[in-house]
Design an enzyme around this catalytic site. Structure first.
Site, PDB file in Angstrom:
ATOM      1  N   GLU A 242      13.172   0.796  -2.757  1.00 13.24           N
ATOM      2  CA  GLU A 242      12.402   1.668  -3.660  1.00 13.24           C
ATOM      3  C   GLU A 242      13.097   3.011  -3.790  1.00 13.24           C
ATOM      4  O   GLU A 242      13.144   3.802  -2.826  1.00 13.24           O
ATOM      5  CB  GLU A 242      10.973   1.866  -3.141  1.00 13.24           C
ATOM      6  CG  GLU A 242      10.141   2.635  -4.144  1.00 13.24           C
ATOM      7  CD  GLU A 242       8.729   2.968  -3.679  1.00 13.24           C
ATOM      8  OE1 GLU A 242       8.039   3.669  -4.411  1.00 13.24           O
ATOM      9  OE2 GLU A 242       8.346   2.534  -2.594  1.00 13.24           O
ATOM     10  N   LYS A 374      -2.636  -8.391  11.528  1.00 14.18           N
ATOM     11  CA  LYS A 374      -2.085  -8.571  10.176  1.00 14.18           C
ATOM     12  C   LYS A 374      -3.136  -8.782   9.094  1.00 14.18           C
ATOM     13  O   LYS A 374      -2.897  -9.497   8.127  1.00 14.18           O
ATOM     14  CB  LYS A 374      -1.069  -9.727  10.170  1.00 14.18           C
ATOM     15  CG  LYS A 374       0.051  -9.524  11.167  1.00 14.18           C
ATOM     16  CD  LYS A 374       0.964 -10.707  11.305  1.00 14.18           C
ATOM     17  CE  LYS A 374       1.998 -10.416  12.379  1.00 14.18           C
ATOM     18  NZ  LYS A 374       2.854 -11.542  12.701  1.00 14.18           N
ATOM     19  N   ASP A 450       7.693  -6.225  13.186  1.00 13.81           N
ATOM     20  CA  ASP A 450       7.094  -7.300  12.397  1.00 13.81           C
ATOM     21  C   ASP A 450       6.543  -6.677  11.107  1.00 13.81           C
ATOM     22  O   ASP A 450       5.557  -5.936  11.141  1.00 13.81           O
ATOM     23  CB  ASP A 450       5.963  -7.947  13.215  1.00 13.81           C
ATOM     24  CG  ASP A 450       5.420  -9.191  12.526  1.00 13.81           C
ATOM     25  OD1 ASP A 450       5.538  -9.280  11.286  1.00 13.81           O
ATOM     26  OD2 ASP A 450       4.874 -10.052  13.234  1.00 13.81           O
ATOM     27  N   HIS A 548      10.683   9.958 -10.224  1.00 16.43           N
ATOM     28  CA  HIS A 548      10.869   8.504 -10.211  1.00 16.43           C
ATOM     29  C   HIS A 548      11.814   8.072 -11.317  1.00 16.43           C
ATOM     30  O   HIS A 548      12.626   7.171 -11.148  1.00 16.43           O
ATOM     31  CB  HIS A 548       9.524   7.770 -10.327  1.00 16.43           C
ATOM     32  CG  HIS A 548       8.976   7.413  -8.986  1.00 16.43           C
ATOM     33  ND1 HIS A 548       9.297   6.238  -8.349  1.00 16.43           N
ATOM     34  CD2 HIS A 548       8.175   8.098  -8.148  1.00 16.43           C
ATOM     35  CE1 HIS A 548       8.704   6.207  -7.176  1.00 16.43           C
ATOM     36  NE2 HIS A 548       8.015   7.315  -7.030  1.00 16.43           N
TER      37      HIS A 548
END
Ligand code: ADP
Length: 556
Positions: A242, A374, A450, A548
């Protein structure tokens, strides 16, 4: 004679994986032309002279010039014989010890030189450049391997050999990955070109990180910082695609540094696992709940739990009931490991132990989702999971103006209406921030965490308040569930381990087990603080879209 396997830009195809002699005809085009000219001129010269001698019945004695022509003929003949004949011999399938020895000494770099000068290979992968050919790999072996590869590929394609068994069958993880991807391409009819195969140690992931590999995805790593945190400087590795993210976090670090740095506090450190068990009645389930929560029983349960590891130490057991089902949330410290395996092993010990006192206990699952791993869950947001950290800084008025290009009042107002009220309106669960998950994910990917635990690890409330008479900005992030480790899982892989090393938290802390993982959690929170500051400032200053466009839509 230097022989080598052709490399096709990080993606060798089995059919291409053949031995190519760096042909002298290509290596020395000028020499070849000269010898060709020589060869045919002397032949035609001798032919014409002898024809004339035969016609005129002149004795066939050789003159000086004819003798010279014969010598030239023999010389050019020997040259061509050596040249083309050796090529032919080399392609014969029998070993040549001398050649093997030479191959063993030939490293990839030398090969590239001869290759380039010969023009045999146009593309060479980095791996070919860096890695010497294996000592045992000879030209002949490579040829044989190609044929063998083809057989194995066919066996996988036809389903005779299960793809998952390639590593154990072949005993060579890279070859297994290569064959699997070849088979996959043929089965699907789709190319994997662009997904690199070379340049990765497939042995390092075996039985630990990834099954049935066919290559690896490359993610660029950028560096934000240094971040001045608790008096120490950290260069923060962020793996992301990104645009703007690293640049923005870097700006936040700059603002923090210019204001004297950030401070972090670790509130809690404990990984959780919550099995679900069922009884015939709610009464029996409640009896186990009371048993587990009785302080007098804790020592016994802890000693049973702690047997599983040198590092896992039981801290608490918190129970919740749903009818006759009981959820027991075990929390334990896990040293420098993120700790899921460790806590699970401890919980299994306790369940086995409880079974003798509660034989009617039906163990439904070692994980009953009250852990909660998660998934967005209030239990993690309220109770914490992994490391709970608060990180704060006071950003000076002039820094807000000069570095962040906004003002304190605008930031405080935006934080209240966006991160607090806006998130409340959206019914957020731990999402009272601008983009904590952006920074968490990027640091997690870079350091071998993770990535799926980004869900709860990104729970964060960002607070902003005007202080020092309204001049300066107090900013803080509170993150109750940062789940990180510096041993186990992906942390031991070469790239991820290098990023941990950069932060000074690689591997187990021998002196004080757990310190490396706790430090990493603080760095994550500090980086989130920097990211929050910068993005909030961009929004307050109305610069978000503009920046951006600059970093995400580059014409280059
Ligand atoms: P996790 O529990 O996060 O899944 P693993 O079980 O894969 O992690 O890795 C932890 C392993 O590392 C355990 O076998 C543990 O004994 C070992 N280990 C070595 N040093 C440490 C340490 N300082 N902290 C935690 N674990 C350690």
């Amino acid at each position: 004679m230097k022989s080598f396997a052709v490399a096709d830009d990080q993606f060798p195809k089995s059919n291409d994986k053949k031995v190519v002699d760096c042909s002298k005809s290509n290596a020395f085009p000028l020499f070849n032309t000269i010898f060709f000219a020589f060869f045919f001129s002397v032949i035609s010269y001798l032919f014409v002279t002898f024809r004339q001698k035969i016609h005129t019945a002149t004795p066939l004695y050789l003159t000086l010039s004819e003798m010279a022509a014969v010598v030239c003929f023999v010389a050019s003949f020997v040259y061509f014989l050596g040249f083309f004949g050796m090529n032919f011999l080399q392609s014969m399938p029998f070993p040549d010890e001398e050649e093997d020895d030479e191959l063993e000494e030939t490293n990839a770099k030398e090969i590239i030189h001869s290759t380039n000068s010969a023009g045999c290979v146009t593309k060479i992968s980095d791996q070919d450049f860096l890695t010497p050919l294996p000592k045992s790999t000879t030209a002949v072996e490579l040829l044989t391997a190609t044929t063998e590869d083809e057989e194995v590929i066919q066996a996988v394609v036809t389903g005779q050999t299960p793809s998952y068994s390639l590593e154990s069958k072949l005993g060579d993880c890279k070859r297994a990955a290569f064959i699997r991807r070849q088979a996959l391409e043929r089965i699907t009819g789709r190319s994997l070109e662009g997904l690199p195969l070379d340049g990765f140690n497939y042995e390092s992931i075996l039985g630990q990180c990834c099954e049935m590999p066919v290559g690896y995805v490359q993610i660029p790593v950028g560096i934000a910082g240094p971040l001045l945190l608790d008096g120490m400087e950290f260069s923060v590795p962020m793996a992301t695609t990104e645009g703007c993210l690293v640049a923005s976090t870097n700006r936040g670090c700059k603002a923090i540094n210019a204001s004297g740095g950030a401070t972090s506090i670790l509130l809690k450190d404990g990984m959780t696992r919550a099995p679900v068990v069922r009884f015939a009645t709610a009464k029996r389930a409640a009896e186990l709940k009371f048993f587990l929560e009785e302080p007098l029983n804790f020592q016994t349960l802890a000693s049973v739990f702690n047997k599983s590891s040198r590092f896992g130490r039981l801290q608490t057991i918190r129970c919740a009931m749903a009818g006759k089902n009981l959820y027991m949330r075990f929390t334990c410290s896990t040293g420098d490991a993120m700790g899921m395996n460790m806590v699970s092993k401890g919980v299994q010990n306790v369940l086995d132990y409880l079974q003798s006192d509660f034989p009617d206990m039906d163990i439904i699952g070692i994980s009953g989702n009250y852990c909660s791993d998660k998934k967005p869950a209030a239990v993690n947001w309220i109770e914490g999971r992994g490391k709970s950290v608060v990180c704060e800084a006071i950003i000076k008025e002039e820094v807000v103006k000069k570095v962040l290009k906004t003002d304190v009042a605008s930031l405080v107002e935006l934080n209240m209406l966006k991160n607090l009220t806006g998130s409340a309106m959206a019914g957020a669960l731990g999402g009272f921030n601008a983009h904590a998950s952006n920074i968490v994910s990027a640091v997690y990917l870079a350091t071998g965490q993770d990535p799926a635990q980004n869900v709860e690890s990104s729970h964060c409330i960002t607070m902003m308040e005007a202080v020092n008479g309204g001049k300066d900005l107090h900013v803080s992030v509170t993150m109750p569930s940062i789940e990180v480790g510096t041993v186990g899982g992906g942390t031991q892989l070469a790239s991820q381990s290098a990023c941990l090393n950069l932060l000074g938290v690689k591997g187990a802390n021998k002196v004080s087990p757990g310190s490396n993982a706790r430090q990493l959690a603080k760095v994550v929170a500090g980086s989130v603080l920097a990211g929050e500051l910068s993005l909030m400032s961009a929004i307050a200053a109305g610069q978000l879209v503009k920046s951006h466009m600059k970093y995400n839509r580059s014409n280059k």
